[in-house]
Design a protein around this motif. Structure first.
Motif, mmCIF file in Angstrom:
data_model
loop_
_atom_site.group_PDB
_atom_site.id
_atom_site.type_symbol
_atom_site.label_atom_id
_atom_site.label_comp_id
_atom_site.label_asym_id
_atom_site.label_seq_id
_atom_site.Cartn_x
_atom_site.Cartn_y
_atom_site.Cartn_z
ATOM 1 N N ALA A 97 -5.519 8.768 1.703
ATOM 2 C CA ALA A 97 -5.206 8.097 2.962
ATOM 3 C C ALA A 97 -5.098 6.591 2.732
ATOM 4 O O ALA A 97 -5.896 6.004 1.991
ATOM 5 N N GLY A 98 -4.085 5.999 3.355
ATOM 6 C CA GLY A 98 -3.809 4.583 3.170
ATOM 7 C C GLY A 98 -2.828 4.289 2.068
ATOM 8 O O GLY A 98 -2.341 3.156 1.942
ATOM 9 N N GLY A 99 -2.519 5.291 1.278
ATOM 10 C CA GLY A 99 -1.600 5.123 0.162
ATOM 11 C C GLY A 99 -0.148 5.223 0.580
ATOM 12 O O GLY A 99 0.172 5.344 1.771
ATOM 13 N N SER A 100 0.727 5.177 -0.433
ATOM 14 C CA SER A 100 2.169 5.187 -0.193
ATOM 15 C C SER A 100 2.861 6.196 -1.105
ATOM 16 O O SER A 100 2.377 6.495 -2.195
ATOM 17 N N LEU A 101 3.977 6.691 -0.620
ATOM 18 C CA LEU A 101 4.887 7.525 -1.405
ATOM 19 C C LEU A 101 6.307 7.181 -1.009
ATOM 20 O O LEU A 101 6.549 6.766 0.136
ATOM 21 N N ARG A 102 7.222 7.384 -1.929
ATOM 22 C CA ARG A 102 8.640 7.255 -1.598
ATOM 23 C C ARG A 102 9.335 8.569 -1.939
ATOM 24 O O ARG A 102 9.353 8.998 -3.103
ATOM 25 N N LEU A 103 9.911 9.180 -0.923
ATOM 26 C CA LEU A 103 10.685 10.400 -1.107
ATOM 27 C C LEU A 103 12.145 10.041 -1.330
ATOM 28 O O LEU A 103 12.652 9.085 -0.741
#
Length: 115
Positions: A14-20
């Motif tokens: 939680a609080g993290g990032s991802l790029r799809l």
């Protein structure tokens, strides 16, 4: 015919990032309206974000200010940058391409956000 292949999913805190990413092949990508949808277990598939061929965007209220959809027509790819992820963002994320009567979906990519 358009083939859509999503990538970039995974497990994040939680609080993290991802790029799809969603790579399209088989047709003229730039004319298609593109969208990202998600489906959590036991829930209906819902729109997350969409972008028109002209670049206009819209977002679900639950992701406004956290997610950004963009497209690179030169690369036949649409992206979903997801920041400040929450456990409730956990779902399978699908890419969709639409133009007139034509409507295509990708196979989905799993995003899991741990608390």
């Amino acid at each position: 015919q358009v083939q859509l292949v999503e990538s970039g999913g995974g497990l994040v805190q939680a609080g993290g990032s991802l790029r799809l990413s969603c790579a399209a092949s088989g047709s003229i990508f730039s004319i298609y309206a593109m969208g990202w949808y998600r489906q959590a277990p036991g829930k209906h598939r819902e729109l997350v974000a969409a972008i028109t061929s002209g670049g206009s965007t819209n977002y679900a209220d639950s992701v406004k200010g956290r997610f950004t959809i963009s497209r690179d027509n030169a690369k036949n790819t649409v992206y979903l940058q997801m920041n400040s992820l929450k456990p409730e963002d956990t779902a399978v994320y699908y890419c969709r391409a639409r133009w007139g009567k034509f409507d295509y979906w990708g196979q989905g990519t799993q995003v899991t956000v741990s608390s």
